[in-house]
Design an enzyme around this catalytic site. Structure first.
Site, short mmCIF file in Angstrom:
data_model
loop_
_atom_site.label_atom_id
_atom_site.label_comp_id
_atom_site.label_asym_id
_atom_site.label_seq_id
_atom_site.Cartn_x
_atom_site.Cartn_y
_atom_site.Cartn_z
N CYS A 1 43.19 -59.62 100.83
CA CYS A 1 43.30 -58.26 100.30
C CYS A 1 42.18 -57.88 99.33
O CYS A 1 41.44 -56.94 99.59
CB CYS A 1 44.65 -58.08 99.63
SG CYS A 1 46.00 -58.43 100.75
C1 UGA Z 1 47.15 -58.94 96.13
C2 UGA Z 1 47.81 -58.03 95.08
O1 UGA Z 1 48.04 -58.76 93.88
C3 UGA Z 1 49.11 -57.46 95.62
O2 UGA Z 1 49.64 -56.53 94.65
C4 UGA Z 1 48.82 -56.71 96.92
O3 UGA Z 1 50.00 -56.17 97.51
C5 UGA Z 1 48.20 -57.68 97.93
O4 UGA Z 1 46.98 -58.21 97.36
C6 UGA Z 1 47.90 -56.93 99.19
O5 UGA Z 1 47.09 -55.99 99.15
O6 UGA Z 1 48.56 -57.20 100.22
P1 UGA Z 1 47.48 -61.48 96.90
O7 UGA Z 1 46.19 -61.32 97.62
O8 UGA Z 1 48.65 -62.08 97.59
O9 UGA Z 1 48.00 -60.06 96.34
O10 UGA Z 1 47.18 -62.44 95.67
P2 UGA Z 1 46.93 -62.39 94.10
O11 UGA Z 1 47.93 -63.25 93.46
O12 UGA Z 1 46.78 -61.02 93.56
O13 UGA Z 1 45.53 -63.15 94.02
C7 UGA Z 1 44.35 -62.66 94.66
C8 UGA Z 1 43.16 -63.55 94.34
O14 UGA Z 1 42.73 -63.34 92.99
C9 UGA Z 1 43.45 -65.06 94.45
O15 UGA Z 1 42.34 -65.70 95.03
C10 UGA Z 1 43.60 -65.49 93.01
O16 UGA Z 1 43.29 -66.84 92.81
C11 UGA Z 1 42.56 -64.59 92.36
N1 UGA Z 1 42.72 -64.43 90.90
C12 UGA Z 1 43.86 -63.92 90.38
C13 UGA Z 1 41.66 -64.78 90.09
O17 UGA Z 1 40.60 -65.25 90.55
N2 UGA Z 1 41.78 -64.64 88.74
C14 UGA Z 1 42.88 -64.13 88.19
O18 UGA Z 1 42.88 -64.01 86.97
C15 UGA Z 1 43.95 -63.76 89.02
#
Ligand code: UGA
Length: 445
Positions: free
Chosen positions: A280
């Site tokens: 995403c």
């Molecule tokens: C994300 C959004 O958080 C959801 O709200 C949304 O519905 C979803 O995309 C979507 O569009 O379907 P997701 O991709 O499952 O959800 O995962 P996240 O937990 O948000 O993490 C995304 C990425 O960011 C991961 O690689 C995580 O490791 C990274 N991240 C997260 C960081 O590098 N740093 C942070 O501080 C937080």
């Protein structure tokens, strides 16, 4: 209510399972016979925490079933959601599956005399529902949107790994719809969530809310990663202390009348590291930046968000290069391959990118992940797979943590001689003799 959902991927299936669990009658439509068979046997074809039990009970209660017959599904339901994939070519999202679904739904609408609402749930750039989906539906059905049938846009905000929890307890429900009847039908569908805040907007606004949400978080991540890049270049500075100082601002962690702090979830979610991945954030930021460009604007900030994210692997590599002049022949343990903990998804995973770099440098890679066991496009005798830490920490020259799986915390209790590089600032730095982390400069002041 009776609902059909086209596309049984993680959005479609989780939505369908949760809606049927809450009492609606749901038909999942998919082209893949294996998926249909699995769902009808009460088994979800994908892994998502908590999904299996609700699929099993809903199928047994006959509130959930799957079919390949979209025509029949539309005929028998009041609402049809489009939850198909929107593959990305690096610049634009491909609407092929959305258009195919719209065509087939349009054909089914032709024979329907009652009002049916078609809802786009797939993430699509603003304008898609009104300017691409609606004309196809009208053309195929020979009927008028807003008069003979409704068209709405209802984005999802599910996070992989906790998608079922998120679907059961939505933080918001965005109802896009250009006519009163569409919004009324969607409101009724969502009456099963009595406490969630709802907002009623037009379709383009609903589409943009989805992109703006993901881009907002991606921007915050890239912001903290940029400050981390600065921290790591200033002797004695640790980004962890810097961000803790920033987060104490009362506009983020509110201080109540008794002087107590309320720490928002954002603070535990947002932490500097090796970058964001998944299906995403990277795709959505790039797609919306391209859209701004297409519309004649300049995506200055969004481009920087992408650039900073792409630069994070170089930050990790520079920590390795600090300790080894050459990586050739060095044994590097990479902890975590999934793009985040709790999933087997490796799409756009920073870890996969790092492993690719390491193999190019002729390093030997020992990949450790509790679930992931292969990277299909990266096969090499220099890449070996392990399920747990114990078998690798004694034999490698460096350990690089890329995914914060909770089992990797155990590393703190092991005697690790190798250099430990913390790509997620997940480990307690005081437990290691040779520790390096994103945004940490341990040099003397
Ligand atoms: C994300 C959004 O958080 C959801 O709200 C949304 O519905 C979803 O995309 C979507 O569009 O379907 P997701 O991709 O499952 O959800 O995962 P996240 O937990 O948000 O993490 C995304 C990425 O960011 C991961 O690689 C995580 O490791 C990274 N991240 C997260 C960081 O590098 N740093 C942070 O501080 C937080």
């Amino acid at each position: 209510m009776k609902l059909s959902i086209v596309g049984s991927g993680y959005v479609g299936l989780v939505t369908g399972a949760v809606m049927s669990h809450l009492g609606h009658e749901v038909v999942c439509v998919d082209l893949d016979p294996e998926k249909i068979h699995a769902i009808n046997s009460g088994r979800p074809p994908i892994y998502e925490e908590g999904l299996a039990p609700i699929v099993e009970t809903s199928v047994a209660a006959k509130r959930l079933r799957a079919t390949s017959d979209l025509h029949e599904a539309v005929q028998q339901t009041e609402i049809t959601m489009i939850a198909v994939g929107t593959p990305f070519d690096g610049e634009r999202i491909d609407l092929k599956y959305v258009k195919d679904a719209a065509r087939a739904i349009g054909r089914a609408l032709k024979e329907l005399s009652r009002y049916h609402v078609v809802v786009v749930k797939s993430t699509v750039v603003p304008g898609t529902t009104d300017r691409v989906v609606t004309p196809i539906l009208e053309e195929e059905s020979h009927r008028r949107a807003g008069r003979d049938f409704g068209v709405g846009m209802n984005p999802e905000f599910l996070r992989e790994g906790v998608a079922v929890e998120d679907a059961l307890h939505p933080d918001r429900i965005v109802i896009g719809g250009n006519d009163v009847q569409t919004r009324k039908v969607l409101s009724e569908l969502y009456d099963v969530f009595s406490s969630a805040v709802r907002i009623n907007v037009n379709n383009a606004t609903a589409e943009l809310i989805k992109y703006a949400s993901n881009s907002f978080f991606a921007t915050l991540i890239s912001f903290s990663n940029e400050i981390a890049a600065l921290s790591s270049r200033i002797p004695g500075v640790d980004i962890a202390d810097v961000m803790n100082g920033v987060y104490l601002d009362r506009r983020m962690s509110v201080v109540d009348a008794h002087g107590e702090r309320r720490t928002p979830d954002l603070i535990s979610y947002l932490w500097p590291g090796c970058g964001f991945g998944g299906s995403c954030f990277p795709k959505d930021v790039k797609a919306i930046a391209s859209e701004l460009k297409r519309l004649g604007g300049e995506p200055i900030l969004l481009q920087a968000v992408i650039d900073r994210n792409n630069a994070q692997i170089a930050e990790v590599m520079s920590l390795l290069v600090k300790h080894f002049k050459k990586l050739s022949g060095k044994k590097i343990a990479v902890l975590g391959v999934a793009f985040k903990p709790g999933t087997d998804d490796i799409r756009e995973s920073p870890s996969v990118n790092l492993i690719d770099h390491l193999l190019n440098e002729q390093a030997e890679v020992l990949a450790v992940d509790p679930i992931v066991t292969e990277i299909p496009h990266l096969r090499s005798p220099e890449l070996r797979w392990f399920k747990s830490l114990e078998s690798v920490t004694g034999v490698c020259d460096a350990v690089v943590l890329m995914t914060s799986w909770k089992e990797f915390k155990k590393l703190e209790n092991q005697k690790v001689e190798a250099v430990v590089i913390d790509g997620r600032r997940f480990l307690d730095k005081s437990k290691f003799s040779r520790y390096e982390g994103i945004g940490l400069n341990a040099g003397a002041e």
